[in-house]
Design a protein around this motif. Structure first.
Motif, PDB file in Angstrom:
ATOM      1  N   GLN A   1      -0.239 -16.434   1.923  1.00 48.92           N
ATOM      2  CA  GLN A   1       0.757 -15.444   1.505  1.00 48.92           C
ATOM      3  C   GLN A   1       2.083 -16.123   1.175  1.00 48.92           C
ATOM      4  OE1 GLN A   1       0.985 -11.626   3.796  1.00 48.92           O
ATOM      5  NE2 GLN A   1      -0.343 -12.758   5.165  1.00 48.92           N
ATOM      6  N   ALA A   2       2.458 -17.076   2.019  1.00 50.41           N
ATOM      7  CA  ALA A   2       3.730 -17.771   1.793  1.00 50.41           C
ATOM      8  C   ALA A   2       3.692 -18.569   0.498  1.00 50.41           C
ATOM      9  CB  ALA A   2       4.039 -18.690   2.970  1.00 50.41           C
ATOM     10  N   SER A   3       2.553 -19.201   0.205  1.00 49.93           N
ATOM     11  CA  SER A   3       2.456 -20.004  -1.018  1.00 49.93           C
ATOM     12  C   SER A   3       2.529 -19.129  -2.258  1.00 49.93           C
ATOM     13  CB  SER A   3       1.162 -20.822  -1.017  1.00 49.93           C
ATOM     14  OG  SER A   3       0.030 -19.978  -1.159  1.00 49.93           O
ATOM     15  N   LEU A   4       2.055 -17.884  -2.152  1.00 52.82           N
ATOM     16  CA  LEU A   4       2.120 -16.952  -3.272  1.00 52.82           C
ATOM     17  C   LEU A   4       3.408 -16.145  -3.263  1.00 52.82           C
ATOM     18  CD1 LEU A   4      -1.537 -15.534  -3.272  1.00 52.82           C
ATOM     19  CD2 LEU A   4      -0.605 -17.391  -4.650  1.00 52.82           C
ATOM     20  N   GLN A   5       4.241 -16.362  -2.241  1.00 52.26           N
ATOM     21  CA  GLN A   5       5.521 -15.666  -2.097  1.00 52.26           C
ATOM     22  C   GLN A   5       5.327 -14.155  -2.055  1.00 52.26           C
ATOM     23  OE1 GLN A   5       7.930 -17.235  -5.318  1.00 52.26           O
ATOM     24  NE2 GLN A   5       8.464 -19.034  -4.140  1.00 52.26           N
ATOM     25  N   ILE A   6       4.326 -13.722  -1.288  1.00 44.72           N
ATOM     26  CA  ILE A   6       4.021 -12.303  -1.160  1.00 44.72           C
ATOM     27  C   ILE A   6       4.683 -11.758   0.100  1.00 44.72           C
ATOM     28  CG2 ILE A   6       2.176 -10.607  -0.826  1.00 44.72           C
ATOM     29  CD1 ILE A   6       0.352 -12.543  -2.369  1.00 44.72           C
ATOM     30  N   SER A   7       5.415 -10.686  -0.038  1.00 49.00           N
ATOM     31  CA  SER A   7       6.055 -10.039   1.095  1.00 49.00           C
ATOM     32  C   SER A   7       5.118  -8.995   1.683  1.00 49.00           C
ATOM     33  CB  SER A   7       7.359  -9.369   0.662  1.00 49.00           C
ATOM     34  OG  SER A   7       7.817  -8.488   1.654  1.00 49.00           O
ATOM     35  N   PRO A   8       5.057  -8.871   3.016  1.00 44.96           N
ATOM     36  CA  PRO A   8       4.232  -7.815   3.615  1.00 44.96           C
ATOM     37  C   PRO A   8       4.729  -6.417   3.285  1.00 44.96           C
ATOM     38  CG  PRO A   8       5.583  -8.916   5.271  1.00 44.96           C
ATOM     39  CD  PRO A   8       5.712  -9.707   4.016  1.00 44.96           C
ATOM     40  N   ASP A   9       5.938  -6.323   2.727  1.00 39.84           N
ATOM     41  CA  ASP A   9       6.483  -5.013   2.367  1.00 39.84           C
ATOM     42  C   ASP A   9       5.979  -4.526   1.006  1.00 39.84           C
ATOM     43  OD1 ASP A   9       7.993  -5.011   4.701  1.00 39.84           O
ATOM     44  OD2 ASP A   9       9.650  -6.083   3.740  1.00 39.84           O
ATOM     45  N   ILE A  10       5.333  -5.391   0.242  1.00 41.42           N
ATOM     46  CA  ILE A  10       4.825  -5.009  -1.070  1.00 41.42           C
ATOM     47  C   ILE A  10       3.508  -4.252  -0.893  1.00 41.42           C
ATOM     48  CG2 ILE A  10       4.015  -5.860  -3.299  1.00 41.42           C
ATOM     49  CD1 ILE A  10       7.028  -6.213  -2.737  1.00 41.42           C
ATOM     50  N   PRO A  11       3.407  -3.025  -1.415  1.00 41.49           N
ATOM     51  CA  PRO A  11       2.173  -2.247  -1.207  1.00 41.49           C
ATOM     52  C   PRO A  11       0.987  -2.864  -1.935  1.00 41.49           C
ATOM     53  CG  PRO A  11       3.640  -1.123  -2.742  1.00 41.49           C
ATOM     54  CD  PRO A  11       4.409  -2.289  -2.191  1.00 41.49           C
TER      55      PRO A  11
ATOM     56  N   TYR B   1      -6.854  -8.471  -1.430  1.00 36.68           N
ATOM     57  CA  TYR B   1      -5.605  -7.720  -1.502  1.00 36.68           C
ATOM     58  C   TYR B   1      -5.212  -7.586  -2.979  1.00 36.68           C
ATOM     59  CZ  TYR B   1      -5.748  -8.627   3.446  1.00 36.68           C
ATOM     60  OH  TYR B   1      -6.161  -8.683   4.757  1.00 36.68           O
ATOM     61  N   TYR B   2      -5.005  -6.358  -3.399  1.00 36.95           N
ATOM     62  CA  TYR B   2      -4.836  -6.013  -4.811  1.00 36.95           C
ATOM     63  C   TYR B   2      -3.491  -5.307  -4.982  1.00 36.95           C
ATOM     64  CZ  TYR B   2      -9.787  -7.043  -4.517  1.00 36.95           C
ATOM     65  OH  TYR B   2     -10.984  -7.672  -4.269  1.00 36.95           O
ATOM     66  N   SER B   3      -2.639  -5.829  -5.842  1.00 37.27           N
ATOM     67  CA  SER B   3      -1.291  -5.301  -5.999  1.00 37.27           C
ATOM     68  C   SER B   3      -1.287  -4.028  -6.823  1.00 37.27           C
ATOM     69  CB  SER B   3      -0.384  -6.343  -6.671  1.00 37.27           C
ATOM     70  OG  SER B   3      -0.130  -7.420  -5.802  1.00 37.27           O
ATOM     71  N   PHE B   4      -0.724  -2.958  -6.235  1.00 36.94           N
ATOM     72  CA  PHE B   4      -0.597  -1.694  -6.959  1.00 36.94           C
ATOM     73  C   PHE B   4       0.351  -1.851  -8.148  1.00 36.94           C
ATOM     74  CE2 PHE B   4      -1.748   0.150  -2.726  1.00 36.94           C
ATOM     75  CZ  PHE B   4      -2.900   0.803  -3.131  1.00 36.94           C
ATOM     76  N   LEU B   5       0.106  -1.084  -9.186  1.00 31.20           N
ATOM     77  CA  LEU B   5       0.970  -1.118 -10.365  1.00 31.20           C
ATOM     78  C   LEU B   5       2.304  -0.420 -10.074  1.00 31.20           C
ATOM     79  CD1 LEU B   5      -1.421  -0.287 -13.339  1.00 31.20           C
ATOM     80  CD2 LEU B   5      -0.794  -2.517 -12.423  1.00 31.20           C
ATOM     81  N   PRO B   6       3.396  -0.981 -10.568  1.00 34.28           N
ATOM     82  CA  PRO B   6       4.702  -0.321 -10.466  1.00 34.28           C
ATOM     83  C   PRO B   6       4.884   0.656 -11.625  1.00 34.28           C
ATOM     84  CG  PRO B   6       4.977  -2.424 -11.520  1.00 34.28           C
ATOM     85  CD  PRO B   6       3.491  -2.290 -11.221  1.00 34.28           C
ATOM     86  N   ASP B   7       6.056   1.239 -11.724  1.00 37.04           N
ATOM     87  CA  ASP B   7       6.410   2.082 -12.873  1.00 37.04           C
ATOM     88  C   ASP B   7       6.601   1.160 -14.077  1.00 37.04           C
ATOM     89  OD1 ASP B   7       7.781   3.504 -14.872  1.00 37.04           O
ATOM     90  OD2 ASP B   7       8.656   4.862 -13.406  1.00 37.04           O
ATOM     91  N   ILE B   8       5.616   1.135 -14.944  1.00 35.04           N
ATOM     92  CA  ILE B   8       5.581   0.147 -16.020  1.00 35.04           C
ATOM     93  C   ILE B   8       6.699   0.361 -17.037  1.00 35.04           C
ATOM     94  CG2 ILE B   8       4.177  -0.735 -17.935  1.00 35.04           C
ATOM     95  CD1 ILE B   8       1.723   0.114 -16.096  1.00 35.04           C
ATOM     96  N   ASP B   9       6.950   1.617 -17.402  1.00 32.78           N
ATOM     97  CA  ASP B   9       7.975   1.877 -18.418  1.00 32.78           C
ATOM     98  C   ASP B   9       9.368   1.501 -17.914  1.00 32.78           C
ATOM     99  OD1 ASP B   9       6.302   2.830 -20.487  1.00 32.78           O
ATOM    100  OD2 ASP B   9       6.111   4.740 -19.461  1.00 32.78           O
ATOM    101  N   THR B  10       9.633   1.741 -16.619  1.00 33.37           N
ATOM    102  CA  THR B  10      10.909   1.320 -16.047  1.00 33.37           C
ATOM    103  C   THR B  10      11.031  -0.189 -16.082  1.00 33.37           C
ATOM    104  OG1 THR B  10      11.036   3.255 -14.603  1.00 33.37           O
ATOM    105  CG2 THR B  10      12.334   1.331 -13.969  1.00 33.37           C
TER     106      THR B  10
END
Length: 229
Positions: free
Chosen positions: A155-165, A213-222
């Motif tokens: 996780q640290a090598s990918l710079q992933i925060s546990p707060d990211i859904p 672990y799969y990253s959810f999409l954010p608001d793409i247009d924003t």
């Protein structure tokens, strides 16, 4: 979409493929940031609509649309430690190629999903010539938590925060799991109106019971609007 090195020959993309992506707007695709970190936009092409990316028998180009990446825009808005990057394409893709997306899945995550990619096989640990699909199911919270504890260095090598859904899932019975090389590819719902809700990010391992672990999409247009300011 396959991400390939721009230097890959037109008749054989196999050795040049390194990650996946998904078209979300005519000029934009999303992938995992760790796929494009330390790479320049000019060194990357996206290939849309390909299935078999290995050498063609007649020397012609691998079927599919190959497009240069014009710009890499890292990190979703409000998530500077997310592992998502936006790719601006040099040429817009046609509307039929754009994925229907679901950006509120993190609030009510689906129980099942399907991922796609050309990555390693968990059995032979070799890359695939043809696009593979992986049937996934949401994993038990305890297994997800154990996986996070076992992989803090990754996780640290990918710079992933546990707060990211993120969506935590394992392979459904009878299906392979996602593995190295599938990062950045789409994860989509399995209902009658399939929509991409996440991208392949990282995993504890490639076995069927190893959580991914799969990253959810954010608001793409924003995100796109902010990137243009």
């Amino acid at each position: 979409m396959a991400l390939v090195n721009h230097s890959a020959p037109q008749d054989d993309l196999f050795s040049g493929q390194f990650c996946g992506a998904v078209a979300v707007r005519p000029e934009f695709a999303i992938t995992a940031s760790h796929c494009v970190d330390h790479r320049s936009a000019s060194s990357i092409d996206v290939v849309l609509g390909a299935d078999d990316i290995c050498r063609t028998t007649d020397g012609g180009p691998v079927p599919g649309i190959r497009i240069r990446v014009a710009e890499i825009l890292p990190h979703a808005p409000g998530a500077s430690s997310s592992d998502l990057s936006l790719l601006r394409l040099a040429v817009p893709v046609s509307p039929y190629s754009i994925a229907s997306t679901l950006t509120e899945a993190s609030d009510n995550p689906p129980q099942r999903g399907t991922a796609a990619g050309w990555g390693h096989s968990a059995i032979s640990y070799a890359y695939s010539c043809t696009l593979k699909r992986f049937d996934l199911q949401q994993d038990a919270p305890k297994n997800c938590e154990d996986g996070l504890e076992r992989s803090t260095a990754l996780q640290a090598s990918l710079q992933i925060s546990p707060d990211i859904p993120q969506w935590c899932a394992i392979a459904r019975p009878g299906s392979d799991n996602t593995c190295v090389g599938d990062s950045g590819g789409p994860v989509y719902t399995t209902d009658a109106d399939p929509r991409v809700f996440a991208v392949v990010d990282w995993g504890v391992g490639c076995g069927p019971r190893d959580p991914g672990y799969y990253s959810f999409l954010p608001d793409i247009d924003t995100w796109i609007a902010l990137s243009r300011n």
